[in-house]
Scaffold this active site. Structure first.
Site, PDB file in Angstrom:
ATOM      1  N   HIS A   6      58.625 -23.948 -57.547  1.00 49.66           N
ATOM      2  CA  HIS A   6      59.008 -25.309 -57.206  1.00 49.66           C
ATOM      3  C   HIS A   6      58.700 -26.260 -58.363  1.00 49.66           C
ATOM      4  CE1 HIS A   6      58.200 -29.152 -54.794  1.00 49.66           C
ATOM      5  NE2 HIS A   6      59.467 -28.878 -54.566  1.00 49.66           N
ATOM      6  N   ARG A   7      59.751 -26.784 -58.984  1.00 50.89           N
ATOM      7  CA  ARG A   7      59.628 -27.629 -60.184  1.00 50.89           C
ATOM      8  C   ARG A   7      58.914 -26.872 -61.308  1.00 50.89           C
ATOM      9  NH1 ARG A   7      57.306 -33.000 -57.006  1.00 50.89           N
ATOM     10  NH2 ARG A   7      58.641 -32.761 -55.176  1.00 50.89           N
ATOM     11  N   GLU A  33      63.137 -23.861 -58.979  1.00 49.32           N
ATOM     12  CA  GLU A  33      63.786 -25.055 -58.427  1.00 49.32           C
ATOM     13  C   GLU A  33      63.561 -26.206 -59.383  1.00 49.32           C
ATOM     14  OE1 GLU A  33      63.804 -28.917 -56.159  1.00 49.32           O
ATOM     15  OE2 GLU A  33      62.127 -27.944 -57.185  1.00 49.32           O
ATOM     16  N   ASP A  35      64.934 -30.480 -60.423  1.00 57.34           N
ATOM     17  CA  ASP A  35      65.523 -31.715 -59.891  1.00 57.34           C
ATOM     18  C   ASP A  35      66.254 -32.448 -60.997  1.00 57.34           C
ATOM     19  OD1 ASP A  35      63.937 -31.645 -57.251  1.00 57.34           O
ATOM     20  OD2 ASP A  35      62.337 -31.622 -58.740  1.00 57.34           O
ATOM     21  N   HIS A  48      61.831 -35.429 -61.019  1.00 57.06           N
ATOM     22  CA  HIS A  48      61.937 -35.485 -59.555  1.00 57.06           C
ATOM     23  C   HIS A  48      62.254 -36.872 -59.029  1.00 57.06           C
ATOM     24  CE1 HIS A  48      60.470 -35.868 -55.381  1.00 57.06           C
ATOM     25  NE2 HIS A  48      60.990 -34.665 -55.254  1.00 57.06           N
ATOM     26  N   GLU A 108      68.445 -29.135 -57.601  1.00 52.97           N
ATOM     27  CA  GLU A 108      68.538 -30.160 -56.562  1.00 52.97           C
ATOM     28  C   GLU A 108      69.103 -31.447 -57.151  1.00 52.97           C
ATOM     29  OE1 GLU A 108      65.945 -32.965 -53.537  1.00 52.97           O
ATOM     30  OE2 GLU A 108      65.011 -31.119 -54.285  1.00 52.97           O
ATOM     31  N   LYS A 110      69.366 -35.093 -57.141  1.00 53.88           N
ATOM     32  CA  LYS A 110      68.569 -36.178 -56.567  1.00 53.88           C
ATOM     33  C   LYS A 110      69.445 -37.411 -56.359  1.00 53.88           C
ATOM     34  CE  LYS A 110      64.859 -35.796 -55.817  1.00 53.88           C
ATOM     35  NZ  LYS A 110      64.187 -35.250 -54.610  1.00 53.88           N
ATOM     36  N   ASP A 227      54.607 -24.209 -55.250  1.00 55.53           N
ATOM     37  CA  ASP A 227      54.027 -24.721 -56.494  1.00 55.53           C
ATOM     38  C   ASP A 227      53.193 -23.645 -57.185  1.00 55.53           C
ATOM     39  OD1 ASP A 227      55.101 -27.228 -55.853  1.00 55.53           O
ATOM     40  OD2 ASP A 227      53.253 -27.902 -54.869  1.00 55.53           O
TER      41      ASP A 227
END
Length: 237
Positions: A6-7, A33, A35, A48, A108, A110, A227
């Site tokens: 995640h990120r 992942e 953003d 993000h 993703e 945003k 994370d």
């Protein structure tokens, strides 16, 4: 159960930075992942928040700053002075990091606050140019954008949901996808078990606790965003 960083490895490094993505690229996990937003001059950047305030030493909206202005910011010191040289990346630079790996990229959009005209096409076109079309999945809380992605059909897509919904699978099918990325609390509700039973592909965010991950595996979700992919990988193999 598949694992997405995640990120990047954002529990151990500043989120959405080169160091976080390089750490993820070294792991035998399914994917990462990230953003994306659009800059004032129409460049796709990886960050993000709508504002740069939280994760950089700057202030203001991403949409009001040029790529040159964003590149001057330090986006690592907020996490640790050790990473003060980290800069905001473009999507193209993230593709560079994963060019030689087999990781999938969940991008993703945003665009749930600002609409960002051209972001959908920009991401899809760049993925095609870089040879990532079959490795990219586009998700967003902005389901209008996901419907646009579905209608183009070049890449896979998923709706992002936060709240507990009724008949979420049927809703997703109206948009044109069967992929649903749900929040951790709603993963344990009927909406998720019903969706799985009907054939949905369900991923859950953000899962950092092993015990939660074990329960999700029992439910039958297909994957998690975490994370701490290192920790999840060590446990689930």
């Amino acid at each position: 159960m598949k694992i997405y960083a995640h990120r990047g490895c954002s529990g151990s490094y500043p989120e959405n930075t080169a160091v976080a993505f390089r750490a993820a690229a070294e792991l035998p996990i399914t994917g990462v992942e990230i953003d994306v937003h659009l800059t004032k001059d129409g460049q796709i950047v990886v960050i993000h928040d709508e504002k740069v305030n939280r994760t950089t030493n700057g202030k203001g909206y991403v949409k009001d700053l040029t790529l040159k202005e964003l590149k001057e910011l330090d986006c690592g010191s907020w996490y640790s002075e050790e990473w003060s040289d980290e800069k905001i990346l473009t999507l193209d630079e993230v593709f560079d990091i994963f060019q030689e790996t087999n990781h999938r990229l969940n991008i993703e959009l945003k665009s749930d606050v600002f609409p960002y005209d051209g972001l959908v096409d920009g991401v899809i076109d760049l993925a095609a140019k870089r040879g990532f079309t079959n490795r990219v999945l586009i998700s967003s809380f902005n389901h209008e954008d996901i419907q646009t992605v579905v209608q183009g059909k070049q890449v896979e897509s998923a709706i992002l949901t936060f709240e507990v919904m009724v008949d979420v699978y049927d809703y997703a099918r109206v948009i044109g996808t069967k992929r649903i990325n749900v929040s951790l609390p709603s993963a344990f509700r009927r909406m998720t078990t019903d969706a799985l039973r009907k054939g949905a592909i369900v991923y859950v965010y953000t899962v950092n606790d092993i015990s939660y991950a074990e329960e999700l595996q029992k439910i039958g979700v297909h994957g998690i965003f975490t994370d701490y992919p290192e920790k999840m990988l060590a446990h689930f193999g």
